[in-house]
Design an enzyme around this catalytic site. Structure first.
Site, short mmCIF file in Angstrom:
data_model
loop_
_atom_site.label_atom_id
_atom_site.label_comp_id
_atom_site.label_asym_id
_atom_site.label_seq_id
_atom_site.Cartn_x
_atom_site.Cartn_y
_atom_site.Cartn_z
N LYS A 197 61.46 -28.75 -15.50
CA LYS A 197 61.92 -29.08 -17.11
C LYS A 197 63.32 -28.45 -17.42
O LYS A 197 63.93 -27.50 -16.61
CB LYS A 197 60.77 -28.06 -18.01
CG LYS A 197 59.53 -28.48 -17.88
CD LYS A 197 58.60 -27.58 -19.03
CE LYS A 197 57.29 -28.07 -18.78
NZ LYS A 197 56.77 -29.40 -19.51
N ARG A 228 46.54 -32.28 -16.76
CA ARG A 228 45.11 -33.08 -16.45
C ARG A 228 44.64 -32.96 -15.14
O ARG A 228 43.43 -33.10 -14.89
CB ARG A 228 45.72 -34.60 -16.50
CG ARG A 228 46.74 -34.94 -15.42
CD ARG A 228 47.67 -36.31 -16.09
NE ARG A 228 48.75 -35.85 -16.99
CZ ARG A 228 49.61 -36.90 -17.69
NH1 ARG A 228 49.45 -37.87 -17.33
NH2 ARG A 228 50.21 -36.11 -18.65
#
Length: 504
Positions: free
Chosen positions: A277, A351
């Site tokens: 990130k 996920r």
């Protein structure tokens, strides 16, 4: 913790007195006595439209003195129309009163309430005001060692004058149990990542929940490896901190009824892994375990209030780091279900955690329904901002129940679409599926929901709540939550259980 009392005390003993004013600007006989003691200051103020507006939430602090010449404060707060009164509005009024009393450095605040407001009776109003004040009193400042006592000042006593104080106290106990669940969630989310990592988080859950009669099992990496949880383990393999899976079983019923099941994403820190990130704002990624905190918080609340329901909560706890052993973009992992996933972006990790959690859940329990909750995608914030969480569901009735509970608690949900087109976007050329959609920037939260949905067995009712935009409040405008972790989902899921599944 804030002391909330329900007694027939003399209001003049408090440093501040709160008066609730409806849009009709009428004051009852008890308020009139207070007004007369202070030379008509209340009635004069509310009649002056320039300085007081009878709109919901509007407030005014008046400075006065008591009979001994000591400074006292009158807090006037507008209820608005009683036709629009709701439980959550009363809670927010309680939170506002506590914030206002703290702002004028009153150590105690007293409030006398009318016999009825709208459809709510006096004892219920008292309990809701106390619950709202308690939620507003939360602080996380243990690392701020340079703050002075004055800077840390907070109103400590909240005295509510009510006729049947025993009944009010009984109703408040449920509000207090819920607040303690919210506090646990907020504490976990606000905690710093060098202190809260998978192992320490699992230990904290054990420490806080087992004494309440909750059965807590913690699975380590060797156990998860033997179960084939390649997706969850792949996320955490770049970290020196071992991943954990925590299973919490609360049995509020003596029977073997199918449990309501909650699943939470617990990424205690998310760097994005190899798909790193940007540095700006990365510190906020300690909040990426907000979904797991909601699950542990609601289970604590249900246990504290002795809810008549069987519930199972599962949280997958990992740290997503770019170490030498970190998962690479292009790796293929085998999930516990046997399905394979091509990991095209290591920052789409939540996920991967959740898919093994829901598989474990379905293989070991018979869920009445599954609700997973996660700070899953930035895309949901683009769609819904910081106002709503996204709600995806494969069952209309389940979605309706969750949204109805969200409106009651003001932890708002907006139903988002599931569609075969989004499912098709998860195709991979080398595995059963990819972990991100094939069309960059499109339908990111919907493809993420479909990814989890691929691991839900046929016939199982399932909903996915994407809370990435609402788990943390940077503005500090919520009257029952100071700036920081909200604990979003604890109140919502508690209400969902209470309204639809709990034995009366």
């Amino acid at each position: 913790m804030l002391k909330v009392s329900f007694e027939n005390k003399d209001l003049d003993n408090n440093e501040a007195i709160a008066i609730i004013i409806n849009d009709q600007l009428k004051i009852d006989s008890e308020t009139l006595l207070i007004d007369q003691k202070h030379h008509g200051l209340i009635s004069k103020t509310i009649k002056d439209k320039r300085i007081f507006k009878p709109e919901y939430g509007y407030s005014k602090i008046l400075t006065t003195t008591n009979k001994d010449g000591e400074v006292r404060y009158l807090i006037l707060i507008a209820l608005g129309s009683e036709d629009h009164v709701s439980e959550v509005r009363i809670e927010e009024i309680g939170g506002k009163i506590h914030l206002l009393a703290t702002s004028c450095k009153a150590s105690s605040v007293g409030i006398r309430i009318p016999n009825k407001v709208g459809h709510l009776k006096q004892e219920k109003i008292a309990a809701l005001l106390g619950g709202g004040a308690l939620l507003a009193s939360y602080r996380f400042d243990k690392y701020q060692t340079m703050k002075s006592n004055e800077e840390k000042f907070i109103t400590e006593d909240f005295d509510i004058i009510v006729d049947d104080h025993e009944h009010a106290l009984k109703l408040f106990e449920e509000q207090k149990s819920l607040a303690l669940g919210v506090f646990f969630a907020r504490d976990c989310i606000n905690e710093v990542p060098n202190i809260l990592y998978p192992e320490s988080y699992a230990e904290r859950i054990l420490e806080k929940l087992e004494p309440l009669g909750i059965d807590v099992d913690v699975l380590g990496e060797s156990q998860m490896r033997s179960l084939g949880m390649g997706a969850l383990l792949g996320v955490g393999q770049g970290s020196s901190n071992e991943s954990k899976l925590v299973v919490m079983k609360y049995n509020g019923l003596d029977d073997d009824s199918d449990p309501i099941c909650f699943v939470g994403k617990g990424v205690t820190f998310d760097t994005g892994g190899i798909s790193l990130k940007p540095a700006a704002g990365m510190g906020d990624m300690k909040y990426d375990m907000g979904g797991s905190a909601s699950v542990v918080g609601v289970i604590k609340a249900l246990a504290l209030r002795n809810a008549k329901i069987n519930v199972v909560g599962i949280v997958g706890l990992v740290e997503n780091m770019p170490g030498g052993n970190a998962q690479r973009p292009g790796d293929v992992v085998r999930t516990m279900s046997g399905q394979t996933v091509e990991v095209l972006n290591t920052d789409a990790e939540g996920r991967l955690v959740l898919c093994d959690c829901v598989t474990y859940l379905q293989q070991n329990f018979k869920p009445a329904c599954i609700v997973d909750i996660a700070t899953l995608t930035g895309a949901i914030s683009i769609s819904l901002g910081n106002t709503y969480a996204g709600c995806y569901a494969n069952d209309d009735e389940l979605a309706h129940k969750l949204i109805a509970a969200s409106l009651k608690t003001n932890e708002k949900l907006w139903r988002m679409p599931l569609h075969p087109d989004y499912n098709d976007m998860l195709k991979s050329t080398v595995a059963d599926m990819a972990n991100i959609g094939s069309e960059k920037g499109l339908a990111g939260s919907s493809t993420a929901a479909h990814f989890i949905g691929r691991f839900i067995n046929t016939g199982v009712k399932w909903a996915h709540l994407d809370i990435a935009g609402v788990a943390y409040d940077k503005k500090g405008t919520n009257p029952i939550c100071p700036k920081g972790a909200v604990g979003f989902g604890v109140r919502l899921l508690n209400q969902f259980v209470k309204d639809n599944y709990e034995s009366k």
